[in-house]
Design an enzyme around this catalytic site. Structure first.
Site, PDB file in Angstrom:
ATOM      1  N   TYR A  24      52.535  36.841  69.943  1.00 35.78           N
ATOM      2  CA  TYR A  24      52.764  38.171  71.073  1.00 35.78           C
ATOM      3  C   TYR A  24      54.024  37.585  71.796  1.00 35.78           C
ATOM      4  O   TYR A  24      54.831  38.540  72.133  1.00 35.78           O
ATOM      5  CB  TYR A  24      51.545  38.133  71.971  1.00 35.78           C
ATOM      6  CG  TYR A  24      51.796  39.175  73.195  1.00 35.78           C
ATOM      7  CD1 TYR A  24      51.862  40.412  72.983  1.00 35.78           C
ATOM      8  CD2 TYR A  24      51.865  38.708  74.274  1.00 35.78           C
ATOM      9  CE1 TYR A  24      51.943  41.129  74.081  1.00 35.78           C
ATOM     10  CE2 TYR A  24      52.133  39.354  75.455  1.00 35.78           C
ATOM     11  CZ  TYR A  24      52.208  40.808  75.372  1.00 35.78           C
ATOM     12  OH  TYR A  24      52.429  41.576  76.287  1.00 35.78           O
ATOM     13  N   SER A 106      55.086  39.677  86.502  1.00 34.05           N
ATOM     14  CA  SER A 106      54.791  40.624  85.942  1.00 34.05           C
ATOM     15  C   SER A 106      53.592  41.477  86.446  1.00 34.05           C
ATOM     16  O   SER A 106      52.912  40.948  86.988  1.00 34.05           O
ATOM     17  CB  SER A 106      54.447  40.500  84.390  1.00 34.05           C
ATOM     18  OG  SER A 106      53.783  41.586  83.654  1.00 34.05           O
ATOM     19  N   GLN A 127      57.667  42.962  89.238  1.00 33.02           N
ATOM     20  CA  GLN A 127      57.930  43.902  88.173  1.00 33.02           C
ATOM     21  C   GLN A 127      57.032  45.107  88.018  1.00 33.02           C
ATOM     22  O   GLN A 127      55.894  44.828  88.243  1.00 33.02           O
ATOM     23  CB  GLN A 127      58.035  43.199  86.652  1.00 33.02           C
ATOM     24  CG  GLN A 127      58.276  44.111  85.642  1.00 33.02           C
ATOM     25  CD  GLN A 127      57.154  44.846  84.931  1.00 33.02           C
ATOM     26  OE1 GLN A 127      56.007  44.110  85.158  1.00 33.02           O
ATOM     27  NE2 GLN A 127      57.087  45.930  84.307  1.00 33.02           N
ATOM     28  N   ARG A 164      55.668  46.247  67.427  1.00 25.67           N
ATOM     29  CA  ARG A 164      55.747  44.747  67.091  1.00 25.67           C
ATOM     30  C   ARG A 164      54.791  44.501  66.046  1.00 25.67           C
ATOM     31  O   ARG A 164      53.511  44.452  66.416  1.00 25.67           O
ATOM     32  CB  ARG A 164      55.471  44.100  68.490  1.00 25.67           C
ATOM     33  CG  ARG A 164      56.358  44.590  69.482  1.00 25.67           C
ATOM     34  CD  ARG A 164      55.919  44.132  70.985  1.00 25.67           C
ATOM     35  NE  ARG A 164      56.625  44.967  71.782  1.00 25.67           N
ATOM     36  CZ  ARG A 164      56.122  44.965  73.062  1.00 25.67           C
ATOM     37  NH1 ARG A 164      55.108  44.169  73.502  1.00 25.67           N
ATOM     38  NH2 ARG A 164      56.615  45.952  74.093  1.00 25.67           N
ATOM     39  N   LYS A 230      65.684  47.646  85.734  1.00 28.47           N
ATOM     40  CA  LYS A 230      65.571  46.717  84.662  1.00 28.47           C
ATOM     41  C   LYS A 230      65.683  47.406  82.993  1.00 28.47           C
ATOM     42  O   LYS A 230      64.457  48.117  83.161  1.00 28.47           O
ATOM     43  CB  LYS A 230      64.441  45.698  84.794  1.00 28.47           C
ATOM     44  CG  LYS A 230      64.478  44.666  83.675  1.00 28.47           C
ATOM     45  CD  LYS A 230      63.004  43.872  83.821  1.00 28.47           C
ATOM     46  CE  LYS A 230      62.873  42.854  82.902  1.00 28.47           C
ATOM     47  NZ  LYS A 230      62.212  43.349  81.384  1.00 28.47           N
ATOM     48  N   HIS A 254      64.611  44.236  76.914  1.00 28.03           N
ATOM     49  CA  HIS A 254      62.915  43.832  76.840  1.00 28.03           C
ATOM     50  C   HIS A 254      62.631  42.678  75.919  1.00 28.03           C
ATOM     51  O   HIS A 254      61.662  42.712  75.322  1.00 28.03           O
ATOM     52  CB  HIS A 254      62.253  45.294  76.575  1.00 28.03           C
ATOM     53  CG  HIS A 254      60.808  45.038  77.189  1.00 28.03           C
ATOM     54  ND1 HIS A 254      60.437  46.058  78.267  1.00 28.03           N
ATOM     55  CD2 HIS A 254      59.770  44.548  77.000  1.00 28.03           C
ATOM     56  CE1 HIS A 254      59.382  46.082  78.557  1.00 28.03           C
ATOM     57  NE2 HIS A 254      58.854  44.961  78.107  1.00 28.03           N
ATOM     58  N   ARG A 309      61.048  33.949  77.647  1.00 27.22           N
ATOM     59  CA  ARG A 309      60.395  33.189  76.719  1.00 27.22           C
ATOM     60  C   ARG A 309      60.316  31.719  77.003  1.00 27.22           C
ATOM     61  O   ARG A 309      59.510  30.961  76.862  1.00 27.22           O
ATOM     62  CB  ARG A 309      60.778  33.485  75.323  1.00 27.22           C
ATOM     63  CG  ARG A 309      60.192  34.667  75.026  1.00 27.22           C
ATOM     64  CD  ARG A 309      60.738  35.025  73.383  1.00 27.22           C
ATOM     65  NE  ARG A 309      60.101  36.293  72.745  1.00 27.22           N
ATOM     66  CZ  ARG A 309      61.081  37.583  72.662  1.00 27.22           C
ATOM     67  NH1 ARG A 309      62.320  37.405  73.451  1.00 27.22           N
ATOM     68  NH2 ARG A 309      60.482  38.562  72.426  1.00 27.22           N
TER      69      ARG A 309
END
EC number: 1.1.3.15
Length: 368
Positions: A24, A106, A127, A164, A230, A254, A309
């Site tokens: 994920y 987030s 966000q 995804r 964004k 993203h 990440r």
């Protein structure tokens, strides 16, 4: 084992995390071409270092929206950090504050804005996705304001969730015992466990696909916080964002999780910077793994970068200490890059310090 670069945290995280969680965090949309390109594009930008400059004193500090920060490296919003580590967003918040920089929380966090604020002082952005139920948006924004958050990062590249495929294969769902804390009491905290990414039905049902530029004006009417847009990757949208009063732009795809085969953000950056003409700051996220990457982004006109990440993988590997070390490594590498390029402050980093493969027409270089 001594960790010597940010990428090593990903290997550790892959070993530690359940496959569903690692996939994920790590995966991109469809063929994952843009996911690879976000990294590869940095490697095609070369340095033109200047020599014999006194670099005995180097200042990497800067300001973002008027806030003084220690370096132009900030934390991007990433969802559900308690899947990576039990302390989740709280550990990231503490590490970011200790580093003297900005964390973006987030809205799909596993810790609430209030919990993150309770970790102590720090400059934090929130966000936001815009939902069909505008009352939900109003409540989220007000809570972020009351918790002392300093800006809204409005995500605009997600009218629908990207495809995804690893999430579909893994039947991704939020692990038992975790909730989207900012939605508790709003009747939105549960995710349907469908056979896709588990988030898709949630997003499809709640995120407003009719979101348009006029909604930025609406958002400005409900908050005095500056709004960063964004997800801008074209000159056309950059100009419109300025017209609609955006306080800044984050050039972002993203994390390559939405539309595959869009350019790497470092490739899209200069187009956006030129369109904005210095009227508002432009930031970048996507693919930043080295201090050299930070320098390249600034040389192309970014006012700073956000990392996503790397914060998740360092958090998974070693909690708060991992995030602290990740930020310190990026800072140290960036400072070294400045010294070796002949730059003593961010003001001295210029377009002449790098060469890109779009600088010189190929036919011309072939003749030389």
């Amino acid at each position: 084992m001594e960790i010597t670069n940010v990428m090593e945290y990903e290997k550790i995280a892959k070993e530690k995390l359940p496959k569903m969680v690692y996939d994920y965090y790590a995966s991109g949309a469809e063929d994952q071409w843009t996911l690879q390109e976000n990294r590869n594009a940095f490697s095609r930008i070369l340095f033109r270092p200047r020599i014999l400059i006194d670099v005995s004193k180097i200042d990497v500090s800067t300001t973002v929206l008027g806030f003084n920060i220690s370096m132009p490296i900030m934390i991007a919003p990433t969802a559900m950090q308690k899947m990576a580590h039990p302390d989740g967003e709280l550990a990231t918040a503490r590490a970011t504050s200790a580093a003297g920089t900005i964390m973006t929380l987030s809205s799909w966090a596993t810790c609430s804005v209030e919990e993150v604020a309770s970790t102590g002082p720090g400059i934090r952005f929130f966000q936001l996705y815009v939902y069909k139920d505008r009352n939900v948006v109003i409540q989220l924004v007000k809570r972020a304001e009351e918790a002392g958050f300093k800006a809204i990062a409005l995500t605009v590249d997600t009218p629908r969730l990207g495809r995804r495929e690893s999430d579909i294969k893994n039947r991704f769902a939020l692990p038992r015992g975790l909730t989207l804390k900012n939605f508790e009491g709003l009747d939105l905290g549960k995710i349907d466990k469908t056979n896709d990414s588990g988030l898709a039905s949630y997003v499809a049902g709640q995120v407003d696909q009719s979101l348009s530029w006029k909604d930025i004006k609406w958002l400005q009417s409900i908050t005095s916080l500056p709004i960063l847009v964004k997800g801008v990757i074209t000159a056309e949208d950059a100009r419109i964002a300025v017209e609609y009063g955006a306080a800044g732009i984050i050039v972002s795809n993203h994390g390559a999780r939405q539309l595959d085969y869009v350019p790497a953000t470092i490739v899209a950056l200069e187009e956006v910077v030129k369109a904005v003409e210095g009227r508002i700051p432009v930031f970048l996220d996507g693919g930043v793994r080295r201090g050299t990457d930070v320098f390249k982004a600034l040389a192309l006109g970014a006012s700073g970068v956000f990392v996503g990440r790397p914060s998740l993988f360092s958090l998974a590997a070693d909690g708060e200490a991992g995030v602290r070390k990740m930020l310190q490594m990026l800072r140290d590498e960036f400072e070294l890059t400045m010294a070796l390029s002949g730059c003593r402050s961010l003001r001295e980093i210029s377009r002449t310090h790098i060469k890109t493969d779009w600088d010189t027409p190929h036919y011309l270089s072939a003749k030389l």
